[in-house]
Design a protein around this motif. Structure first.
Motif, PDB file in Angstrom:
ATOM      1  N   SER A   1      -7.653   6.704  -2.170  1.00 51.04           N
ATOM      2  CA  SER A   1      -7.116   5.420  -2.614  1.00 51.04           C
ATOM      3  C   SER A   1      -5.593   5.392  -2.542  1.00 51.04           C
ATOM      4  O   SER A   1      -4.985   4.353  -2.807  1.00 51.04           O
ATOM      5  CB  SER A   1      -7.577   5.132  -4.050  1.00 51.04           C
ATOM      6  OG  SER A   1      -7.115   6.145  -4.935  1.00 51.04           O
ATOM      7  N   HIS A   2      -4.980   6.505  -2.177  1.00 53.91           N
ATOM      8  CA  HIS A   2      -3.513   6.585  -2.123  1.00 53.91           C
ATOM      9  C   HIS A   2      -3.009   6.252  -0.715  1.00 53.91           C
ATOM     10  O   HIS A   2      -3.527   6.768   0.274  1.00 53.91           O
ATOM     11  CB  HIS A   2      -3.041   7.973  -2.545  1.00 53.91           C
ATOM     12  CG  HIS A   2      -3.275   8.264  -3.997  1.00 53.91           C
ATOM     13  ND1 HIS A   2      -2.345   7.989  -4.983  1.00 53.91           N
ATOM     14  CD2 HIS A   2      -4.348   8.792  -4.649  1.00 53.91           C
ATOM     15  CE1 HIS A   2      -2.829   8.326  -6.162  1.00 53.91           C
ATOM     16  NE2 HIS A   2      -4.043   8.830  -5.985  1.00 53.91           N
ATOM     17  N   PHE A   3      -1.988   5.417  -0.660  1.00 56.34           N
ATOM     18  CA  PHE A   3      -1.381   5.005   0.603  1.00 56.34           C
ATOM     19  C   PHE A   3       0.104   5.369   0.619  1.00 56.34           C
ATOM     20  O   PHE A   3       0.831   5.074  -0.343  1.00 56.34           O
ATOM     21  CB  PHE A   3      -1.450   3.481   0.788  1.00 56.34           C
ATOM     22  CG  PHE A   3      -2.803   2.941   1.128  1.00 56.34           C
ATOM     23  CD1 PHE A   3      -3.125   2.602   2.441  1.00 56.34           C
ATOM     24  CD2 PHE A   3      -3.746   2.732   0.135  1.00 56.34           C
ATOM     25  CE1 PHE A   3      -4.368   2.079   2.750  1.00 56.34           C
ATOM     26  CE2 PHE A   3      -4.991   2.204   0.434  1.00 56.34           C
ATOM     27  CZ  PHE A   3      -5.307   1.882   1.742  1.00 56.34           C
ATOM     28  N   ALA A   4       0.564   5.999   1.700  1.00 54.40           N
ATOM     29  CA  ALA A   4       1.993   5.977   1.979  1.00 54.40           C
ATOM     30  C   ALA A   4       2.332   4.547   2.384  1.00 54.40           C
ATOM     31  O   ALA A   4       1.489   3.836   2.937  1.00 54.40           O
ATOM     32  CB  ALA A   4       2.339   6.958   3.094  1.00 54.40           C
ATOM     33  N   MET A   5       3.541   4.115   2.128  1.00 52.42           N
ATOM     34  CA  MET A   5       3.897   2.727   2.394  1.00 52.42           C
ATOM     35  C   MET A   5       3.650   2.351   3.854  1.00 52.42           C
ATOM     36  O   MET A   5       3.224   1.243   4.163  1.00 52.42           O
ATOM     37  CB  MET A   5       5.356   2.479   2.016  1.00 52.42           C
ATOM     38  CG  MET A   5       5.641   2.617   0.527  1.00 52.42           C
ATOM     39  SD  MET A   5       4.748   1.420  -0.484  1.00 52.42           S
ATOM     40  CE  MET A   5       5.631  -0.073  -0.070  1.00 52.42           C
ATOM     41  N   LYS A   6       3.876   3.292   4.754  1.00 51.68           N
ATOM     42  CA  LYS A   6       3.717   3.010   6.185  1.00 51.68           C
ATOM     43  C   LYS A   6       2.261   2.770   6.574  1.00 51.68           C
ATOM     44  O   LYS A   6       1.984   2.197   7.628  1.00 51.68           O
ATOM     45  CB  LYS A   6       4.291   4.153   7.026  1.00 51.68           C
ATOM     46  CG  LYS A   6       3.546   5.467   6.891  1.00 51.68           C
ATOM     47  CD  LYS A   6       4.136   6.546   7.765  1.00 51.68           C
ATOM     48  CE  LYS A   6       3.406   7.877   7.607  1.00 51.68           C
ATOM     49  NZ  LYS A   6       1.978   7.802   7.969  1.00 51.68           N
ATOM     50  N   ASP A   7       1.331   3.224   5.731  1.00 55.38           N
ATOM     51  CA  ASP A   7      -0.085   3.078   6.062  1.00 55.38           C
ATOM     52  C   ASP A   7      -0.706   1.795   5.525  1.00 55.38           C
ATOM     53  O   ASP A   7      -1.848   1.474   5.859  1.00 55.38           O
ATOM     54  CB  ASP A   7      -0.877   4.282   5.520  1.00 55.38           C
ATOM     55  CG  ASP A   7      -0.506   5.579   6.218  1.00 55.38           C
ATOM     56  OD1 ASP A   7      -0.152   5.516   7.408  1.00 55.38           O
ATOM     57  OD2 ASP A   7      -0.566   6.640   5.573  1.00 55.38           O
ATOM     58  N   LEU A   8       0.041   1.067   4.707  1.00 54.24           N
ATOM     59  CA  LEU A   8      -0.469  -0.204   4.202  1.00 54.24           C
ATOM     60  C   LEU A   8      -0.343  -1.284   5.267  1.00 54.24           C
ATOM     61  O   LEU A   8       0.576  -1.244   6.096  1.00 54.24           O
ATOM     62  CB  LEU A   8       0.346  -0.647   2.976  1.00 54.24           C
ATOM     63  CG  LEU A   8       0.064   0.045   1.649  1.00 54.24           C
ATOM     64  CD1 LEU A   8       1.137  -0.346   0.634  1.00 54.24           C
ATOM     65  CD2 LEU A   8      -1.316  -0.318   1.120  1.00 54.24           C
ATOM     66  N   PRO A   9      -1.237  -2.280   5.284  1.00 48.17           N
ATOM     67  CA  PRO A   9      -1.017  -3.449   6.142  1.00 48.17           C
ATOM     68  C   PRO A   9       0.364  -4.026   5.855  1.00 48.17           C
ATOM     69  O   PRO A   9       0.807  -4.068   4.694  1.00 48.17           O
ATOM     70  CB  PRO A   9      -2.135  -4.408   5.725  1.00 48.17           C
ATOM     71  CG  PRO A   9      -3.220  -3.519   5.208  1.00 48.17           C
ATOM     72  CD  PRO A   9      -2.510  -2.374   4.530  1.00 48.17           C
ATOM     73  N   SER A  10       1.058  -4.468   6.898  1.00 50.10           N
ATOM     74  CA  SER A  10       2.464  -4.854   6.761  1.00 50.10           C
ATOM     75  C   SER A  10       2.670  -5.951   5.723  1.00 50.10           C
ATOM     76  O   SER A  10       3.646  -5.915   4.959  1.00 50.10           O
ATOM     77  CB  SER A  10       3.014  -5.300   8.120  1.00 50.10           C
ATOM     78  OG  SER A  10       2.240  -6.360   8.652  1.00 50.10           O
ATOM     79  N   GLU A  11       1.749  -6.923   5.662  1.00 47.69           N
ATOM     80  CA  GLU A  11       1.920  -8.019   4.711  1.00 47.69           C
ATOM     81  C   GLU A  11       1.857  -7.497   3.269  1.00 47.69           C
ATOM     82  O   GLU A  11       2.589  -7.973   2.395  1.00 47.69           O
ATOM     83  CB  GLU A  11       0.841  -9.096   4.902  1.00 47.69           C
ATOM     84  CG  GLU A  11       0.767  -9.679   6.301  1.00 47.69           C
ATOM     85  CD  GLU A  11      -0.351  -9.052   7.125  1.00 47.69           C
ATOM     86  OE1 GLU A  11      -0.964  -9.774   7.918  1.00 47.69           O
ATOM     87  OE2 GLU A  11      -0.610  -7.839   6.944  1.00 47.69           O
ATOM     88  N   ILE A  12       0.984  -6.521   3.043  1.00 45.34           N
ATOM     89  CA  ILE A  12       0.829  -5.960   1.703  1.00 45.34           C
ATOM     90  C   ILE A  12       2.018  -5.067   1.355  1.00 45.34           C
ATOM     91  O   ILE A  12       2.539  -5.100   0.240  1.00 45.34           O
ATOM     92  CB  ILE A  12      -0.494  -5.189   1.593  1.00 45.34           C
ATOM     93  CG1 ILE A  12      -1.671  -6.165   1.717  1.00 45.34           C
ATOM     94  CG2 ILE A  12      -0.576  -4.412   0.279  1.00 45.34           C
ATOM     95  CD1 ILE A  12      -3.031  -5.503   1.717  1.00 45.34           C
TER      96      ILE A  12
END
Length: 477
Positions: free
Chosen positions: A372-383
């Motif tokens: 459930s953890h995301f590095a910022m770069k792995d999130l969809p850009s809008e999110i």
């Protein structure tokens, strides 16, 4: 790789893509390169690349145009070369061809849905760049329609995913124990312990704007018109698919999807496609998560079918977007007023099929394991843009985004947790440190496989490359 005659370049910060530590060498042939000022773009002269065969790997040529396009992309991304870039670029392309050749031998398959999702994510990342900001501006910069851009991206994303699946097949069973992880990091100097980037957990609640009945009728009537034109002998299904289908991957092939099993297709699409028995007939209009289709059977082989389709996507009206946004505003206010929690709202209100049974918690499948953890770069850009401004526990204002199925939706998010960048510790960061050790093991396996494959594969190179200092042994014979 196809000979590419036209290309432009475009700076995308942080878009260099690697798989298992190996550059793919193939992002898009539709990239941008800036002029002296940051807002203009310059179209490369198609005649400036004179094609010639530089290498042959197996029975696949590597062309000068391939290398020049890859060079443009790398320069735009600020890539720093450790060695001679001509040698490095050629080797990267050659390595990819080894994986693609093996993927073909092993019958590795990438579905059109997977490709379409990757293409849409790339387009959305470009649109998210402040200097662009809209599909119209992207079309202006690229001198192409969105449909043409999707078509240009298609083969590169297909190759990228074939390489990734092939690598996963080679190293998918690699495991390490906690003891191995501790031993590995105990040997590292303190200043070599890796930094763990800021990571977040995000809950999401979406509302899909309602498509007006008139728009659905328009789409269905259009598809029925296509069916009638084919059945009357006025034109062919393939011609109409090339002209009008909004599935960029199959449209260029006259709508043909290739041989696929039920599990590789959207369930409602699969049900309709597998019910077809006569190649001369066309299905009724079928609604799937991607839009509306008509389908024509081509052939059956065992439990797989090959069919062609035409996809049309209903347009979302401004009024529908506004209504969905207002509904999310109301939901936000009710949550803040304590009428129900965000978790409860996701279960009963959210349209996001992937998260609503998990309290809206987004799952990151880009690393070694689902988390459930995301590095910022792995999130969809809008999110990612919204998360940047949030504190833990905050609920965002409604915003628009493109979901994993390519549909325009409205969303609100809650920032569940944030761990700021820090140097890894074995007590707090066992999983990311485990990922690092697994990645090293996987890279070692991949490296050995490439060297073995190089020695088994026919390679012919132009004489000027025989003095290159390659990473992998065996190219020069």
């Amino acid at each position: 790789m196809n000979i590419r005659k036209y290309y432009v370049a475009f700076i995308l910060a942080g878009t260099a893509i690697t798989m298992m530590g190996l550059p793919t060498g193939l992002l898009s042939t539709a990239q941008f390169v800036p002029k002296n000022d940051s807002t203009d773009v310059e179209v490369a002269n198609p005649e400036s690349v004179v094609d010639e065969v530089l290498w042959v790997v197996g029975d696949e040529p590597i062309l000068k145009s391939d290398v020049e396009i890859m060079r443009l992309q790398s320069e735009a991304e600020g890539v720093k070369w450790k060695k001679n870039p001509n040698c490095e670029l050629l080797e990267q392309i050659a390595v990819q061809k080894l994986f693609l050749h093996q993927a073909a031998l092993d019958s590795i398959v990438v579905t059109e849905a997977e490709i379409a999702q990757g293409v849409e994510q790339q387009i959305n990342a470009w649109i998210a760049i402040p200097q662009i900001g809209s599909k119209e501006k992207l079309e202006e910069y690229q001198h192409k329609s969105i449909t043409q851009i999707r078509q240009d991206l298609h083969d590169d994303f297909k190759n990228r995913q074939l390489v990734q699946k092939m690598q996963e097949k080679l190293v998918g069973e690699v495991k390490v124990s906690p003891a191995e992880v501790r031993e590995y990091f105990k040997k590292l100097p303190a200043d070599s312990i890796p930094m763990i980037p800021t990571n977040v957990e995000v809950q999401i609640l979406t509302q899909t704007p309602k498509i007006e009945a008139e728009e659905v009728s328009r789409i269905k009537d259009q598809l029925r018109n296509y069916t009638e034109r084919v059945m009357n002998g006025e034109t062919s299904f393939e011609t109409l698919a090339r002209l009008y289908s909004e599935d960029p991957g199959s449209a260029r092939r006259g709508g043909e999807l290739g041989y696929m099993g039920r599990g590789m297709l959207d369930p409602t699409f699969a049900a309709a496609a597998f019910n077809l028995t006569d190649p001369k007939k066309i299905s009724k209009v079928v609604e799937s998560d991607f839009g509306y289709h008509i389908i024509q059977l081509i052939d059956r082989r065992g439990d797989k079918i090959n069919c062609r389709h035409i996809l049309l996507k209903p347009r979302v009206s401004d009024a529908a977007l506004e209504a969905a946004t207002n509904r999310l505003d109301s939901i936000c206010n009710d949550i803040k007023a304590g009428k129900f929690t965000f978790d409860e709202a996701t279960a009963f209100i959210s349209d996001d099929k992937d998260t609503r049974n998990n309290h809206g918690l987004m799952i990151n499948a880009t690393g070694m394991a689902r988390t459930s953890h995301f590095a910022m770069k792995d999130l969809p850009s809008e999110i990612a843009r919204v998360v940047e401004t949030m504190k833990v526990g905050d609920i965002s204002a409604p915003f628009k985004m493109i979901d994993a199925r390519g549909k325009e939706v409205c969303a609100i998010i809650k920032l569940k947790s944030r761990i700021d960048e820090h140097r890894a510790t074995i007590t707090e960061d066992l999983q990311p440190m485990k990922d690092i050790v697994i990645a090293k093991k996987r890279q070692d396996i991949i490296h050995k496989w490439i060297e073995k494959k190089v020695k088994e594969t026919y390679v012919k190179m132009a004489p000027e490359y025989r003095d290159c200092d390659f990473e992998y042994e065996g190219w020069i014979r």
